[in-house]
Scaffold this motif. Structure first.
Motif, short mmCIF file in Angstrom:
data_model
loop_
_atom_site.label_atom_id
_atom_site.label_comp_id
_atom_site.label_asym_id
_atom_site.label_seq_id
_atom_site.Cartn_x
_atom_site.Cartn_y
_atom_site.Cartn_z
N TYR A 260 -7.43 21.09 -27.04
CA TYR A 260 -6.24 20.41 -26.50
C TYR A 260 -6.61 19.16 -25.71
CZ TYR A 260 -4.31 25.06 -27.45
OH TYR A 260 -3.94 26.25 -28.05
N GLY A 261 -7.90 18.84 -25.65
CA GLY A 261 -8.33 17.67 -24.89
C GLY A 261 -8.23 17.84 -23.40
N LEU A 262 -8.35 19.10 -22.92
CA LEU A 262 -8.19 19.37 -21.50
C LEU A 262 -9.47 19.06 -20.73
CD1 LEU A 262 -6.19 22.72 -21.67
CD2 LEU A 262 -5.30 20.40 -21.44
N GLN A 263 -9.29 18.74 -19.46
CA GLN A 263 -10.42 18.46 -18.59
C GLN A 263 -10.92 19.76 -17.96
OE1 GLN A 263 -11.62 15.27 -18.54
NE2 GLN A 263 -10.06 14.99 -20.11
N ARG A 264 -11.78 19.61 -16.94
CA ARG A 264 -12.45 20.77 -16.35
C ARG A 264 -11.45 21.83 -15.88
NH1 ARG A 264 -15.86 21.85 -11.55
NH2 ARG A 264 -17.80 22.79 -12.30
N TRP A 265 -10.48 21.46 -15.10
CA TRP A 265 -9.32 22.29 -14.76
C TRP A 265 -8.11 21.45 -15.07
CZ3 TRP A 265 -9.37 27.36 -13.43
CH2 TRP A 265 -10.58 27.91 -12.99
N ASP A 266 -7.23 21.95 -15.92
CA ASP A 266 -6.14 21.11 -16.41
C ASP A 266 -4.92 21.98 -16.69
OD1 ASP A 266 -4.93 18.73 -17.14
OD2 ASP A 266 -6.54 18.14 -18.50
N ILE A 267 -3.79 21.32 -16.90
CA ILE A 267 -2.53 22.00 -17.19
C ILE A 267 -2.21 21.87 -18.68
CG2 ILE A 267 -0.05 22.10 -16.72
CD1 ILE A 267 -1.77 22.96 -14.38
N LEU A 268 -1.91 23.00 -19.30
CA LEU A 268 -1.50 23.01 -20.70
C LEU A 268 -0.03 23.41 -20.76
CD1 LEU A 268 -2.25 22.78 -23.71
CD2 LEU A 268 -2.75 25.24 -23.66
N PRO A 269 0.87 22.49 -21.13
CA PRO A 269 2.29 22.84 -21.24
C PRO A 269 2.52 23.88 -22.33
CG PRO A 269 1.98 20.46 -21.15
CD PRO A 269 0.62 21.05 -21.35
N LEU A 270 3.56 24.66 -22.16
CA LEU A 270 3.88 25.72 -23.11
C LEU A 270 4.07 25.17 -24.52
CD1 LEU A 270 4.68 28.68 -23.70
CD2 LEU A 270 7.02 28.06 -23.07
N GLU A 271 4.68 24.00 -24.64
CA GLU A 271 4.96 23.43 -25.96
C GLU A 271 3.68 23.23 -26.77
OE1 GLU A 271 8.21 22.47 -23.15
OE2 GLU A 271 6.02 22.26 -23.09
N TYR A 272 2.62 22.74 -26.10
CA TYR A 272 1.35 22.52 -26.79
C TYR A 272 0.69 23.84 -27.15
CZ TYR A 272 1.66 17.60 -25.46
OH TYR A 272 2.06 16.30 -25.33
N LEU A 273 0.84 24.82 -26.27
CA LEU A 273 0.26 26.13 -26.53
C LEU A 273 0.90 26.77 -27.76
CD1 LEU A 273 -1.50 28.57 -25.67
CD2 LEU A 273 0.42 29.29 -24.22
N VAL A 274 2.22 26.71 -27.84
CA VAL A 274 2.94 27.32 -28.95
C VAL A 274 2.67 26.58 -30.26
CG1 VAL A 274 5.25 27.81 -29.87
CG2 VAL A 274 4.74 28.28 -27.47
N ALA A 275 2.52 25.26 -30.17
CA ALA A 275 2.29 24.47 -31.39
C ALA A 275 0.92 24.73 -31.99
CB ALA A 275 2.45 22.98 -31.07
N ARG A 276 -0.09 24.95 -31.13
CA ARG A 276 -1.46 25.17 -31.62
C ARG A 276 -2.08 26.33 -30.84
NH1 ARG A 276 -4.86 19.92 -31.12
NH2 ARG A 276 -6.34 21.25 -32.24
N PRO A 277 -1.66 27.53 -31.12
CA PRO A 277 -2.15 28.67 -30.32
C PRO A 277 -3.59 29.03 -30.64
CG PRO A 277 -0.76 29.45 -32.10
CD PRO A 277 -0.68 27.95 -32.14
N PRO A 278 -4.32 29.56 -29.66
CA PRO A 278 -5.67 30.07 -29.93
C PRO A 278 -5.56 31.44 -30.60
CG PRO A 278 -5.08 30.50 -27.67
CD PRO A 278 -3.93 29.73 -28.26
N ARG A 279 -6.69 32.00 -30.97
CA ARG A 279 -6.69 33.35 -31.54
C ARG A 279 -6.33 34.38 -30.48
NH1 ARG A 279 -6.02 37.58 -32.92
NH2 ARG A 279 -7.16 38.97 -34.32
N VAL A 280 -6.78 34.14 -29.25
CA VAL A 280 -6.54 35.06 -28.14
C VAL A 280 -6.07 34.26 -26.92
CG1 VAL A 280 -7.53 36.84 -26.64
CG2 VAL A 280 -8.42 36.53 -28.95
N LEU A 281 -5.02 34.75 -26.30
CA LEU A 281 -4.53 34.16 -25.05
C LEU A 281 -4.72 35.18 -23.94
CD1 LEU A 281 -3.06 31.69 -23.78
CD2 LEU A 281 -0.94 33.00 -24.03
#
Length: 262
Positions: free
Chosen positions: A182-203
């Protein structure tokens, strides 16, 4: 960084009286300090949402919010804190000749184990630090096999990325940290929309572990996502602290992975 025990007599050591103003350091002290050494712990350790130690244990100690006035009134020999302390508090403690040692957030298991040893040495019990750090290192030996993409998703969408202790724990437990996708930095915020659009195998969800969360973490889209991927509860204390919390975090991560590959 170490402070040797103060000696009152040839055979009667007096160990430093300690105030901790950091909940992660509280968890270390519970393992390496004598209870009578601990003048106070962080008030966060008496908050069910923030503690890294059992509440019943935390409530046996006085708690402080970390102001210089509170700390000085407890007459400690040593104050242990995280890397971020209000400059006014640092200045006040220095002016009153109260010894303050700050420990940064460890970036990996080895740094955390070294920190445990340093804290234990500073309070006069180096042998206990060596023993606890050995348990931490033994609990976090890397597992073999293919890494499974996973993401730790904390309160407000907070995600630990590369270069953090949770990132190291994921790798050791047989996961790959999906934060980089997701192009996140060391500690970053991931909005729900991005999570749902490209989910990992495990959350690994802090909200799922703590029965709720903020609005995004209770969104129906997240519930629907659970039908497509594995969503596993992961307590905030396992994400936020090193030290003895690593042992519990690794046990949890290994359990989650074992359920996926069986």
């Amino acid at each position: 960084m170490a402070t040797a025990p103060l000696l009152l007599g040839a055979a009667t050591p007096r160990y430093p009286r300690i105030v901790s103003i950091n909940p992660c350091l509280d968890a270390i002290l519970m393992q390496v300090a004598d209870a009578r050494q601990i003048a106070a712990i962080s008030i966060y350790s008496q908050d069910p949402r923030a503690t890294s130690i059992p509440l019943a244990q935390a409530r046996r100690f006085a708690a402080t919010s970390g102001t210089a006035e509170e700390v000085v009134a407890l007459r400690p020999d040593l104050v242990v804190a995280g890397g971020h302390v209000a400059p006014a508090t640092v200045a006040a403690l220095a002016r009153l000749h109260v010894h303050l040692v700050q420990y940064p957030v460890p970036a990996d298991v080895e740094e955390s184990a070294a920190q445990v040893r340093a804290v234990a040495a500073a309070i006069g019990h180096p042998d206990r630090g060596v023993a606890l750090s050995a348990l931490i290192l033994a609990s976090s030996r890397p597992v073999s096999g293919r890494n499974i993409p996973a993401l730790i998703w904390g309160a407000g969408g907070l995600v630990p990325g590369a270069g953090t202790l949770p990132d190291d724990l994921l790798r050791r437990a047989g996961f790959s940290n999906a934060s980089s996708a997701y192009g996140l930095q060391r500690w970053d915020i991931l909005p729900l929309e991005y999570l749902v659009a490209r989910p990992p195998r495990v959350l690994l969800s802090v909200a799922a572990a703590e029965g709720g969360g903020e609005r995004a973490e209770r969104h129906p889209a997240l519930a629907r996502l659970g039908k497509r991927i594995a969503i596993a509860p992961f307590a905030a204390r396992l994400m936020n602290c090193g030290g003895p919390s690593i042992i519990a975090a690794m046990a949890r991560l290994r359990t989650v992975r074992a359920e996926l590959v069986r």
